[in-house]
Structure formats: structure tokens, C-alpha cells
Enzyme design. Structure first.
Site, short mmCIF file in Angstrom:
data_model
loop_
_atom_site.label_atom_id
_atom_site.label_comp_id
_atom_site.label_asym_id
_atom_site.label_seq_id
_atom_site.Cartn_x
_atom_site.Cartn_y
_atom_site.Cartn_z
N PHE A 11 14.25 18.37 -40.48
CA PHE A 11 15.48 18.53 -40.24
C PHE A 11 15.66 19.49 -39.18
O PHE A 11 16.19 19.24 -38.22
CB PHE A 11 16.10 19.05 -41.69
CG PHE A 11 17.58 19.71 -41.59
CD1 PHE A 11 18.38 18.93 -40.96
CD2 PHE A 11 17.82 20.75 -42.31
CE1 PHE A 11 19.82 19.43 -40.76
CE2 PHE A 11 18.97 21.13 -42.05
CZ PHE A 11 20.23 20.80 -41.49
N ILE A 12 15.38 20.90 -39.39
CA ILE A 12 15.88 21.70 -38.14
C ILE A 12 15.07 21.46 -37.10
O ILE A 12 15.60 21.25 -35.93
CB ILE A 12 15.50 23.17 -38.79
CG1 ILE A 12 16.43 23.47 -39.95
CG2 ILE A 12 15.61 24.16 -37.61
CD1 ILE A 12 16.01 24.81 -40.51
N GLN A 86 8.30 25.49 -36.93
CA GLN A 86 9.30 24.95 -37.94
C GLN A 86 8.54 24.31 -38.88
O GLN A 86 9.18 24.00 -40.16
CB GLN A 86 10.30 24.08 -37.35
CG GLN A 86 11.21 24.47 -36.07
CD GLN A 86 12.07 25.83 -36.36
OE1 GLN A 86 12.82 25.90 -37.21
NE2 GLN A 86 11.55 26.90 -35.32
N SER A 130 12.76 32.86 -43.69
CA SER A 130 13.71 32.17 -44.73
C SER A 130 14.45 33.56 -45.54
O SER A 130 14.03 34.62 -45.65
CB SER A 130 13.03 31.14 -45.80
OG SER A 130 13.81 31.19 -47.11
N TYR A 154 7.00 30.18 -52.72
CA TYR A 154 7.55 29.95 -51.48
C TYR A 154 7.76 31.04 -50.47
O TYR A 154 7.82 31.09 -49.40
CB TYR A 154 8.59 28.99 -51.41
CG TYR A 154 9.35 28.65 -50.09
CD1 TYR A 154 9.04 27.87 -49.01
CD2 TYR A 154 10.77 29.15 -49.85
CE1 TYR A 154 9.77 27.57 -48.02
CE2 TYR A 154 11.36 29.23 -48.60
CZ TYR A 154 11.06 28.08 -47.56
OH TYR A 154 11.42 28.31 -46.54
N LYS A 158 6.31 32.56 -47.08
CA LYS A 158 7.24 32.91 -45.58
C LYS A 158 7.19 34.32 -45.37
O LYS A 158 7.43 34.55 -44.27
CB LYS A 158 8.65 32.40 -46.07
CG LYS A 158 8.97 30.86 -46.07
CD LYS A 158 8.34 30.05 -45.16
CE LYS A 158 8.92 29.98 -43.91
NZ LYS A 158 8.56 28.96 -43.03
N ARG A 218 25.95 31.60 -52.08
CA ARG A 218 25.02 31.00 -51.05
C ARG A 218 25.65 31.39 -49.67
O ARG A 218 26.95 30.90 -49.52
CB ARG A 218 24.51 29.66 -51.01
CG ARG A 218 23.65 29.27 -52.33
CD ARG A 218 22.12 30.06 -52.10
NE ARG A 218 21.34 29.41 -53.11
CZ ARG A 218 21.23 30.44 -54.22
NH1 ARG A 218 22.10 31.55 -54.45
NH2 ARG A 218 20.52 29.93 -55.23
#
Length: 328
Positions: A11-12, A86, A130, A154, A158, A218
Site C-alpha cells: 500500500f504505502i 517499507q 509505527s 508487531y 517495529k 485513532r
């Protein structure tokens, strides 16, 4: 100049590669095409990159490969001037089931790239971190001085990866920057994200599903703002050695987000609530003043503006994108 984008079919990474090609750069994209979600979305990203290259002065090359392969990574970096990293195993909830895989890809893969980039002497290494590195908030919005106590494997992976990048910058005089993204969304986004699911379900007459009571907040960041922050680092060196927040202009309750999408697309549908996942963050909200000071970052999209743009894109691309979302 040649720019290597790892995870560039995602995506990014896909949006970033397109932007670099459109700006006239020579771009090499590497991705292992892991089917974490439907690969047709990644194939669209690759096709779009090639089409942009045909219409611009830049070039686009796709290579299938894995950042866990150190020899492969060394060969990739040999001709690169800049590396935009990424590539990562995404997903907070799945990381609980297989934490070692997240360590192998997100930490080991990053170290492979850092070693290769240090030995080659590239212009700059920019990596995607993140907001998950923060964990339970002691205060909001998060600034970069906030304690980093991730609550998911996760987030831990990161954090380890970005700490390696920043430590390499310190001890090897190596130009590295870690960008802490806050919930990125937009066209061709991963189909299991809240906004894509809410839009898909409402358009098809299904109720949005909220995990927990919906009071979680968020900081959703539109993809175009993320790309602008990355592009700035081709020229700006003030952020070398730093980890910086890249977020939006505001945050929103998940319940409010679902209601606004519902009211726009299917106002008669009731919201549905299910049990919250333990690994999900309760709140995220970015203080972006450091990014503003170092790289003049100014996000332009509010959540309502960004969602409207995504809904418009979704309607135009529903034929190929929607089944992938609904089957997730």
C-alpha cells in the site's frame, strides 16, 4: 538517482514508488508478494508503477525477493542512492499468533538492509515505523519523548527495527530516519483495515462491525500526507538519526467514524459490536511538532476529507477492489 523501495508492491510502498517515478527518478521495487491479503491489490500497484513510468521521465523495475535474504539484499543495494524501507510483516492481531515471523522479517530484514546500506554508503535510509511502538498511552497526544512500551509483537518488532536504524546513524555516522506512521489509509489500502471494511460493508448494505465499545480513538493519516513526508527526505537531512511521528490533523472515535461512514452510505443500518482484541491499542494521537520543525511536515487532510476521497475512489474502483475487501 536510483531509489530502492522495499515492500514497494504494498500500500504505502506502491504509492511511494509511483511518486518517485512520476518525479523522474529511477525506482527499483522489491517485494516478496506474500499473500497476507489478496495479491491482486499488489499486482495493481506494480501495474500502476509501470504505467506511470511510461508517462514520465522516471523508470520502474520490479524484483520479487525477500529482505530476509542477506546476499540478495546486498546485491539490491549495490546500485541504490536512497533506500526507502517499507517492507514488513504487517498486522497487530496476527503478530500474537506468530511473533517469531515478525522478528525475522521486521527486525532481521531491517538489519540486512542496514548492513548493506552502511557498507555501500548510500545517501539516506528511510524506514517505516509505527505508532504501535508507544503502547498504552501515559498522555496524549504522543510525542517522541513518550515511553515506548508496545503491547503487541508487531509493535515490539517495529521498535527494535527503528532502534537499530537510529543506533546505526549514531555509531556509524549513517544517514537513517525512522518515520512512525499513524494508521495510514487511502486508495488501495489493505482490505482488513477499519475504514475499508466500514465503507465496503455499508455500500453493500451490511452493518459496520466495531470491536469493543467503539470509544477507542485513532489518528488516521491519509496516504498523500505520508508520501509528502517521505519525499521531503530526499533533500532534508535535519532528521537523520531521528524517529519522528507522521500523523494527521486530528483523531476520532472508532464508533464516530463508523457512524459517519454509515450515515453517508447507508443511514438505516445499525452498528454491530463484537469483542475487542487485546492487542489493539486503546488510543493513538500524534504530536507532529517534531516533524514540522525538522522536515516542515504539515498534514493537509482531516479524517473527514480523507474518508470522502477514499469513498469516491472506492466507488470508481469497486469492480476490482470490492471483492477483495469483502472476502477478507
Amino acid at each position: 538517482m536510483q531509489i530502492l523501495v522495499t515492500g514497494g508492491a504494498g500500500f504505502i510502498g506502491g504509492h511511494l514508488a509511483e511518486r518517485f517515478v512520476r518525479d523522474g527518478h529511477d525506482v527499483v521495487v522489491v517485494d516478496n508478494l506474500e499473500p497476507f491479503y489478496d495479491l491482486d491489490i499488489k499486482r495493481h500497484n506494480i501495474d500502476n508503477g509501470r504505467k506511470v513510468a511510461e508517462e514520465s521521465d522516471g523508470s520502474y523495475e520490479f524484483i520479487e525477493g525477500d529482505v530476509r535474504d542477506g546476499d540478495f539484499v546486498t546485491e539490491l543495494v549495490a546500485d541504490a542512492d536512497y533506500v526507502y524501507h517499507q517492507a514488513a510483516q504487517a498486522g497487530v492481531r496476527p503478530s500474537v499468533q506468530n511473533p517469531r515471523k515478525y522478528d525475522e522479517i521486521n527486525v532481521g530484514g531491517t538489519l540486512n538492509l542496514l548492513d548493506a546500506c552502511r557498507d555501500k554508503g548510500i545517501e539516506r535510509f528511510v524506514m517505516a515505523s509505527s505508532s504501535s511502538v508507544y503502547g498504552v498511552p501515559q498522555y496524549l497526544p504522543y510525542d517522541e519523548q513518550h515511553p515506548t512500551t508496545p503491547v503487541s509483537p508487531y509493535g515490539a518488532s517495529k521498535l527494535a527495527a527503528e532502534r537499530y536504524a537510529c543506533s546505526y546513524a549514531e555509531v556509524y555516522d549513517f544517514p537513517a530516519v525512522a518515520l512512525r506512521y499513524f494508521t495510514v489509509y487511502g486508495p488501495r489500502m489493505r482490505p482488513n483495515m477499519a475504514i475499508s471494511n466500514f465503507v465496503s460493508r455499508c455500500i453493500n448494505g451490511d452493518p459496520p462491525i466495531i470491536y469493543g465499545d467503539g470509544a477507542q480513538t485513532r489518528d488516521f493519516t491519509y496516504i498523500e500526507d505520508i508520501i509528502e513526508a517521505n519525499v521531503t527526505l530526499l533533500d532534508e537531512d535535519a532528521a537523520d538519526g531521528e524517529a519522528i511521528n507522521i500523523g494527521s490533523t486530528d483523531n476520532i472515535e472508532i464508533k464516530t467514524l463508523a457512524m459517519e461512514i454509515r450515515d453517508q452510505l447507508a443511514p438505516d443500518i445499525e452498528l454491530v459490536y463484537e469483542d475487542r482484541h487485546d492487542a489493539d491499542a486503546e488510543h493513538t494521537h500524534a504530536d507532529t511538532s517534531k516533524a514540522r520543525d525538522l522536515i516542515e511536515y504539515e498534514p493537509e487532510h482531516t479524517i473527514r476529507e480523507g474518508v470522502s476521497k477514499f469513498v469516491e475512489w472506492y466507488r470508481q474502483n469497486r469492480e476490482w477492489y470490492e471483492p477483495l475487501v469483502r472476502d477478507s
